[in-house]
Design an enzyme around this catalytic site. Structure first.
Site, PDB file in Angstrom:
ATOM      1  N   TYR A  43      33.286  42.678  49.014  1.00 29.55           N
ATOM      2  CA  TYR A  43      34.198  41.893  47.697  1.00 29.55           C
ATOM      3  C   TYR A  43      35.698  41.554  48.622  1.00 29.55           C
ATOM      4  O   TYR A  43      36.084  42.781  49.148  1.00 29.55           O
ATOM      5  CB  TYR A  43      33.930  43.216  46.422  1.00 29.55           C
TER       6      TYR A  43
ATOM      7  N   PRO B  49      30.324  43.287  32.086  1.00 28.11           N
ATOM      8  CA  PRO B  49      29.766  43.357  30.092  1.00 28.11           C
ATOM      9  C   PRO B  49      30.768  42.870  29.515  1.00 28.11           C
ATOM     10  O   PRO B  49      30.833  43.073  27.962  1.00 28.11           O
ATOM     11  CB  PRO B  49      30.967  44.529  30.908  1.00 28.11           C
TER      12      PRO B  49
HETATM   13  N1  LIG Z   1      25.066  43.583  40.933  1.00 31.34           N
HETATM   14  C1  LIG Z   1      26.358  43.204  41.067  1.00 31.34           C
HETATM   15  O1  LIG Z   1      25.921  42.061  41.188  1.00 31.34           O
HETATM   16  C2  LIG Z   1      27.067  42.892  40.650  1.00 31.34           C
HETATM   17  C3  LIG Z   1      27.799  41.268  40.079  1.00 31.34           C
HETATM   18  C4  LIG Z   1      28.891  41.071  39.475  1.00 31.34           C
HETATM   19  C5  LIG Z   1      29.611  42.272  38.463  1.00 31.34           C
HETATM   20  N2  LIG Z   1      29.792  43.180  39.749  1.00 31.34           N
HETATM   21  C6  LIG Z   1      29.971  44.601  39.246  1.00 31.34           C
HETATM   22  O2  LIG Z   1      30.278  45.029  37.345  1.00 31.34           O
HETATM   23  C7  LIG Z   1      32.189  44.975  37.396  1.00 31.34           C
HETATM   24  C8  LIG Z   1      32.108  44.591  36.472  1.00 31.34           C
HETATM   25  O3  LIG Z   1      32.572  42.629  36.012  1.00 31.34           O
HETATM   26  P1  LIG Z   1      33.135  41.514  36.222  1.00 31.34           P
HETATM   27  O4  LIG Z   1      34.610  42.734  36.684  1.00 31.34           O
HETATM   28  O5  LIG Z   1      32.453  40.741  37.472  1.00 31.34           O
HETATM   29  O6  LIG Z   1      33.573  41.429  34.899  1.00 31.34           O
HETATM   30  P2  LIG Z   1      33.692  41.660  33.504  1.00 31.34           P
HETATM   31  O7  LIG Z   1      33.934  43.662  33.787  1.00 31.34           O
HETATM   32  O8  LIG Z   1      32.755  41.379  32.427  1.00 31.34           O
HETATM   33  O9  LIG Z   1      34.986  41.107  33.216  1.00 31.34           O
HETATM   34  C9  LIG Z   1      36.077  41.440  33.829  1.00 31.34           C
HETATM   35  C10 LIG Z   1      36.865  40.771  33.246  1.00 31.34           C
HETATM   36  O10 LIG Z   1      37.719  40.745  32.569  1.00 31.34           O
HETATM   37  C11 LIG Z   1      39.228  40.868  32.143  1.00 31.34           C
HETATM   38  N3  LIG Z   1      39.211  42.205  31.428  1.00 31.34           N
HETATM   39  C12 LIG Z   1      39.183  43.607  32.033  1.00 31.34           C
HETATM   40  N4  LIG Z   1      39.257  44.258  30.704  1.00 31.34           N
HETATM   41  C13 LIG Z   1      39.981  43.514  29.986  1.00 31.34           C
HETATM   42  C14 LIG Z   1      40.642  43.701  28.804  1.00 31.34           C
HETATM   43  N5  LIG Z   1      41.071  45.327  28.408  1.00 31.34           N
HETATM   44  N6  LIG Z   1      40.879  42.885  28.042  1.00 31.34           N
HETATM   45  C15 LIG Z   1      40.616  41.517  28.789  1.00 31.34           C
HETATM   46  N7  LIG Z   1      40.442  41.151  29.635  1.00 31.34           N
HETATM   47  C16 LIG Z   1      40.147  42.248  30.336  1.00 31.34           C
HETATM   48  C17 LIG Z   1      39.731  41.085  33.607  1.00 31.34           C
HETATM   49  O11 LIG Z   1      40.846  40.634  34.075  1.00 31.34           O
HETATM   50  P3  LIG Z   1      42.254  41.588  34.668  1.00 31.34           P
HETATM   51  O12 LIG Z   1      42.121  41.259  35.572  1.00 31.34           O
HETATM   52  O13 LIG Z   1      43.579  40.332  33.918  1.00 31.34           O
HETATM   53  O14 LIG Z   1      41.796  42.884  33.572  1.00 31.34           O
HETATM   54  C18 LIG Z   1      38.373  40.278  34.391  1.00 31.34           C
HETATM   55  O15 LIG Z   1      38.775  38.447  34.949  1.00 31.34           O
HETATM   56  C19 LIG Z   1      32.308  43.523  38.751  1.00 31.34           C
HETATM   57  O16 LIG Z   1      34.231  43.966  38.513  1.00 31.34           O
HETATM   58  C20 LIG Z   1      31.506  44.242  39.573  1.00 31.34           C
HETATM   59  O17 LIG Z   1      32.193  45.242  40.385  1.00 31.34           O
HETATM   60  C21 LIG Z   1      28.283  43.992  39.655  1.00 31.34           C
END
Ligand SMILES: NC(=O)c1ccc[n+]([C@@H]2O[C@H](COP(=O)([O-])OP(=O)(O)OC[C@H]3O[C@@H](n4cnc5c(N)ncnc54)[C@H](OP(=O)(O)O)[C@@H]3O)[C@@H](O)[C@H]2O)c1
Length: 284
Positions: free
Chosen positions: A63, A212
């Site tokens: 990352y 999520p």
């Molecule tokens: N194991 C794997 O292969 C893998 C793959 C993908 C991700 N991950 C992990 O999973 C975590 C979660 O996934 P993700 O971050 O990709 O996606 P996510 O948590 O589903 O969504 C993040 C997105 O939602 C926005 N967001 C967050 N909180 C919010 C709220 N309260 N209201 C409105 N928008 C909101 C964020 O923007 P803002 O920044 O503007 O808040 C960002 O654009 C990652 O950070 C990573 O650590 C793991």
């Protein structure tokens, strides 16, 4: 002040941790590449996460590269004793930022050394074997798991988790070792991984859904979530997190954000209890 423990707790890595974690993938710049748009805010997000009780932080050396890990080290060292840092090995990035499988023994080992160095750790609490398309790398799941077991025996990894795995791969791993966590894609609009979640629930393995909020096209746009959110005076994102938490006692969402305000909303969602009527609407 919201408290991550309002989401309940789960046994993870021999600790009782809140069922609401944090994913650091949104901290680097656009495309999970380069420095953050707002470095001070990124550091504030991490510090606030720990202040609000979050004890599971998901990250990866790729990352950034290294950007999420550098920010974590700068914001949080010395780490709270009960903090569970979860890294992942199995992926890498090309110079243009594109992602590829890096599952060979040498690649997994190099990634582990990089995590240890940048995070400033002698040993990483939980490391996910992040499975990527095996045909691309030519490495079998068994061989990649073998390297993870060696890293554990060498003390560089305390516990092995799995990510992006099938039910068969989970069973294969369980036959060889304890599995600390599973992190697959799952969310309100993307429930294909239900069989793996059910297996984790049966085995008491914490399940950290990735994407999520954005899985399957995302929570914010869904009309049913919007209705439930209205009933409770919360946002659709909060309703989506509450739905996840209600879905299974082993569920540990790790929503990613680059903003303190969103982090606080996400932690506050842990206190939201959906009614049977809400769940009937959301699951109907
Ligand atoms: N194991 C794997 O292969 C893998 C793959 C993908 C991700 N991950 C992990 O999973 C975590 C979660 O996934 P993700 O971050 O990709 O996606 P996510 O948590 O589903 O969504 C993040 C997105 O939602 C926005 N967001 C967050 N909180 C919010 C709220 N309260 N209201 C409105 N928008 C909101 C964020 O923007 P803002 O920044 O503007 O808040 C960002 O654009 C990652 O950070 C990573 O650590 C793991």
């Amino acid at each position: 002040m919201p408290d991550a423990f309002d989401a309940g707790s789960v046994r993870l890595a021999d600790r009782d941790v809140p069922r609401l974690g944090y994913g650091a993938m949104r901290l680097p710049g656009p495309g999970v590449w380069g420095p953050p748009a707002d470095r001070a805010e990124a550091l504030a997000v991490l510090r606030r996460a720990v202040e609000l009780g979050i004890r599971v932080i998901d990250t990866a050396w790729y990352y950034g590269l290294d950007v999420a890990n550098e920010l974590i080290a700068e914001a949080l060292r010395p780490y709270p004793e009960d903090l569970v840092l979860v890294t992942k090995l199995g992926g890498a990035r090309r110079d243009d930022g594109s992602w590829y499988a890096a599952l060979s023994d040498a690649e997994l080992r190099a990634g582990c050394e990089r995590d240890l160095r940048v995070l400033g750790l002698d040993s990483i609490p939980v490391v996910h074997l992040r499975w990527m398309d095996g045909t691309e790398s030519g490495v079998s799941f068994a061989d990649a798991l073998g390297t993870m077991l060696e890293l554990k025996a060498e003390g560089k990894i305390q516990r092995i988790g799995l990510s992006n795995v099938t039910l068969d791969q989970l069973e294969q791993a369980l036959a060889a070792t304890d599995v600390a966590t599973v992190s697959n894609q799952y969310g309100f609009a993307q429930r294909d991984d239900q069989p793996v979640l059910d297996r984790c629930a049966a085995a008491g393995i914490p399940y950290l859904p990735f994407f999520p909020l954005v899985a399957g096209g995302g929570a914010p746009g869904d009309e049913r979530l919007a209705r439930v959110a209205d009933r409770h005076g919360v946002t659709p994102a909060q309703a989506a997190l509450a739905w996840l938490l209600a879905r299974s006692p082993v569920m540990v969402p790790i929503p990613g954000t680059s903003r303190v305000a969103h982090l606080e909303e996400n932690v506050a969602a842990g206190a939201l209890r959906l009614t049977d009527e809400d769940l009937a609407l959301l699951d109907g």
